[in-house]
Design a protein around this motif. Structure first.
Motif, short mmCIF file in Angstrom:
data_model
loop_
_atom_site.label_atom_id
_atom_site.label_comp_id
_atom_site.label_asym_id
_atom_site.label_seq_id
_atom_site.Cartn_x
_atom_site.Cartn_y
_atom_site.Cartn_z
N ARG A 155 -1.88 22.02 -18.85
CA ARG A 155 -2.87 21.52 -19.78
C ARG A 155 -2.33 20.26 -20.45
N GLY A 156 -3.20 19.27 -20.63
CA GLY A 156 -2.81 18.04 -21.31
C GLY A 156 -2.89 16.83 -20.39
N ILE A 157 -2.35 15.71 -20.88
CA ILE A 157 -2.35 14.46 -20.13
C ILE A 157 -1.22 14.47 -19.11
N ALA B 214 -18.24 4.51 -19.59
CA ALA B 214 -18.53 5.05 -20.93
C ALA B 214 -17.38 4.81 -21.89
N GLY B 215 -16.33 4.09 -21.44
CA GLY B 215 -15.18 3.82 -22.30
C GLY B 215 -14.19 4.96 -22.38
N LEU B 216 -14.33 5.96 -21.52
CA LEU B 216 -13.44 7.12 -21.58
C LEU B 216 -12.14 6.84 -20.85
N ASP B 217 -11.01 7.19 -21.49
CA ASP B 217 -9.71 7.19 -20.85
C ASP B 217 -9.03 8.52 -21.20
N VAL B 218 -7.81 8.74 -20.74
CA VAL B 218 -7.19 10.05 -20.92
C VAL B 218 -6.86 10.35 -22.38
N VAL B 219 -6.52 9.33 -23.16
CA VAL B 219 -6.21 9.54 -24.57
C VAL B 219 -7.47 9.89 -25.35
N ARG B 220 -8.56 9.20 -25.07
CA ARG B 220 -9.83 9.55 -25.72
C ARG B 220 -10.30 10.94 -25.28
N ALA B 221 -10.08 11.26 -24.00
CA ALA B 221 -10.48 12.60 -23.53
C ALA B 221 -9.71 13.68 -24.28
N LEU B 222 -8.43 13.45 -24.55
CA LEU B 222 -7.62 14.40 -25.30
C LEU B 222 -8.21 14.61 -26.70
N ASP C 48 0.82 -1.22 0.00
CA ASP C 48 0.00 0.00 0.00
C ASP C 48 0.85 1.27 0.00
N ARG C 49 2.06 1.20 -0.55
CA ARG C 49 2.93 2.38 -0.55
C ARG C 49 2.94 3.11 -1.89
N ASP C 50 2.81 2.37 -3.01
CA ASP C 50 3.01 2.97 -4.33
C ASP C 50 1.68 3.26 -5.02
N TRP C 51 1.49 4.55 -5.36
CA TRP C 51 0.25 5.03 -5.95
C TRP C 51 0.54 5.88 -7.18
N PHE C 52 -0.46 6.04 -8.01
CA PHE C 52 -0.31 6.90 -9.19
C PHE C 52 -1.64 7.56 -9.52
N VAL C 53 -1.56 8.68 -10.21
CA VAL C 53 -2.73 9.42 -10.66
C VAL C 53 -2.57 9.71 -12.14
N HIS C 54 -3.59 9.35 -12.92
CA HIS C 54 -3.62 9.70 -14.34
C HIS C 54 -4.81 10.63 -14.56
N GLY C 55 -4.64 11.60 -15.43
CA GLY C 55 -5.74 12.51 -15.73
C GLY C 55 -5.46 13.32 -16.96
N TYR C 56 -6.47 14.08 -17.38
CA TYR C 56 -6.33 14.98 -18.52
C TYR C 56 -6.86 16.35 -18.10
N ALA C 57 -6.01 17.36 -18.18
CA ALA C 57 -6.42 18.74 -17.89
C ALA C 57 -6.92 19.36 -19.19
N ASP C 58 -8.23 19.61 -19.28
CA ASP C 58 -8.82 20.08 -20.53
C ASP C 58 -8.55 21.56 -20.75
N ARG C 59 -9.15 22.11 -21.82
CA ARG C 59 -8.85 23.49 -22.19
C ARG C 59 -9.31 24.50 -21.15
N PRO D 161 4.54 14.31 -18.21
CA PRO D 161 3.60 15.09 -19.02
C PRO D 161 3.14 14.35 -20.27
N ARG D 162 2.66 13.13 -20.08
CA ARG D 162 2.22 12.27 -21.19
C ARG D 162 1.47 11.09 -20.58
#
Length: 427
Positions: free
Chosen positions: A275-277, A311-319, A216-227, A298-299
């Motif tokens: 802004r971006g993934i 809904a099938g959304l991921d960060v690449v589709r969000a971009l 329970d030590r290693d964590w990560f966050v993925h996201g997309y910062a939109d316009r 930054p990717r």
């Protein structure tokens, strides 16, 4: 109106030479399944990625030591083959840094996130990230930038051995040098010797406090910062297994709610104007319980497909949706879902997954990459083992090698039986 504007193709750019970069395949499939035409600018020789039925066309990548002008020339040549602007998706740090620098010149042929107050290289640079964390009061391991071999030895003692050694700009590491982006240093002499290779590495050496790994030590966050600057898609995940063990890329990850991490990522995006993934890596300190930010990538992270909602959304589709001015579907998170990289965690790929699971290589609607992976991976492992067993002559004094630009080894797979990037030493 269709959800995706399939008139707008996507161009995936990767300058590193890692043939087993499963994140690239994930992006190919994610966009290809929507009907978007996917072009790949990467070295896919000996890679399962090029076997995917969702790849419309492979394009020769820039040279491993290419500078910004050469990368721009390649991207302009690719754009000239397309009927209109394409969504450009950098898949490694070197590509993200180059695209950040080249943004103005690429804009006519490519759709890119809105200009931001911070360039990708500012957050990808490990030294600058430490300064950002200090300025924004974000937990970060104590980091020292020594200015001499003796200073490196002294800093290692002060931080408390073992310590984590990182090159500030790992995408500048010359291919074939044997230098790793991150290693665990166990003695002051090792720190001294590593510092002596600074001219070869092309960026400063950093020494960082070691936060031990554990459950329970290693964590990560993925996201997309939109316009608008809103953090969408993605989520918070926990690393269940890594390769190398306790010290590397995510071999098995799980979608797990951790609201404080999502709030922290949201604050970073807002305060930096990013802004971006993004792909953020954290390690929780066993003593304080605080999550320390270790890397700001930054990717897309290689395991970004873990965060695919209902809904099938991921960060690449969000971009793609955001850059083509399409609304994002309103899906729900899928906590408990797992992502497994079969060549690093084969047994985990066979176990039942009640909450849902995605494999990095195998997919029922795209079988060829998964089949090719096992054949190519077996050959890769065999070559590595033969290399370790072959007698070697004494090594002569190492000559100075000028640093090559944009040769990113940070995501290259560790050679079997050999220590790889110990990224989780502070991760």
């Amino acid at each position: 109106m269709p959800l995706f504007d399939t008139r707008v193709p996507a161009v995936l750019l990767r300058t590193d030479r890692n043939p087993f970069h499963h994140g690239t395949l994930g992006a190919v499939r994610s966009l290809g399944r929507t009907g978007v035409e996917v072009h790949v600018v990467a070295d896919c020789a000996g890679s399962p990625v090029g076997r995917s039925r969702f790849v419309r066309r492979l394009h020769a990548p820039p040279a491993a030591d290419a500078g910004p002008d050469e990368i721009a020339a390649v991207l302009h040549r690719v754009a000239a083959t397309l009927p209109g602007p394409a969504v450009l998706v950098p898949m490694d740090d070197a590509s993200a840094v180059a695209v950040g620098r080249l943004r103005a010149g690429l804009a006519p042929g490519y759709l890119l996130p809105e200009p931001s107050d911070v360039l990708p290289e500012h957050v990808a640079d490990k030294a600058e990230l430490a300064a950002v964390c200090a300025a924004l009061d974000v937990p970060h391991p104590v980091t020292v930038a020594p200015d001499s071999p003796a200073g490196a030895a002294s800093a290692a003692w002060r931080l408390g051995l073992p310590v984590v050694a990182k090159w500030s700009r790992p995408w500048l590491l010359p291919a074939g040098s044997g230098l790793r982006s991150t290693v665990l240093v166990r003695s002051a002499q090792e720190a001294r010797e590593l510092y002596a290779r600074t001219p070869e590495a092309g960026s400063p050496l950093l020494l960082q406090e070691f936060l031990p790994p554990g459950e329970d030590r290693d964590w990560f966050v993925h996201g997309y910062a939109d316009r608008s600057g809103t953090l969408v898609a993605g989520g918070t995940g926990r690393k269940l297994h890594s390769w190398p063990r306790g010290a590397g890329l995510t071999a098995v990850g799980a979608w797990a709610h951790r609201p404080p991490l999502w709030r922290l990522a949201t604050r970073l995006v807002a305060e930096l104007g990013y802004r971006g993934i993004l792909d953020l890596d954290f390690r929780r300190c066993a003593t304080t319980g605080r999550h320390h930010l270790l890397d700001f990538n930054p990717r897309p992270g290689a395991q970004f497909r873990l965060f695919t909602d209902t809904a099938g959304l991921d960060v690449v589709r969000a971009l793609h949706l955001d850059l083509t001015r399409r609304p994002l579907p309103g899906g729900q998170p899928r906590p408990g879902r797992t992502f497994v990289v079969e060549n690093y965690a084969p047994l985990a790929a066979l176990r039942p997954a009640p909450a849902g699971r995605e494999l990095a290589w195998h997919a029922p609607d795209d079988l060829a990459p998964g089949l090719a992976m096992w054949s190519l991976w077996s050959a890769h492992v065999s070559r590595r083992l033969r290399g370790r067993l072959r007698p070697t002559a004494p090594v002569a004094a190492r000559p100075h090698v000028p640093p090559a630009r944009h040769a990113d080894t940070s995501t290259a797979p560790a050679a079997p039986g050999r220590p790889g990037d110990e990224k989780a030493g502070s991760r």
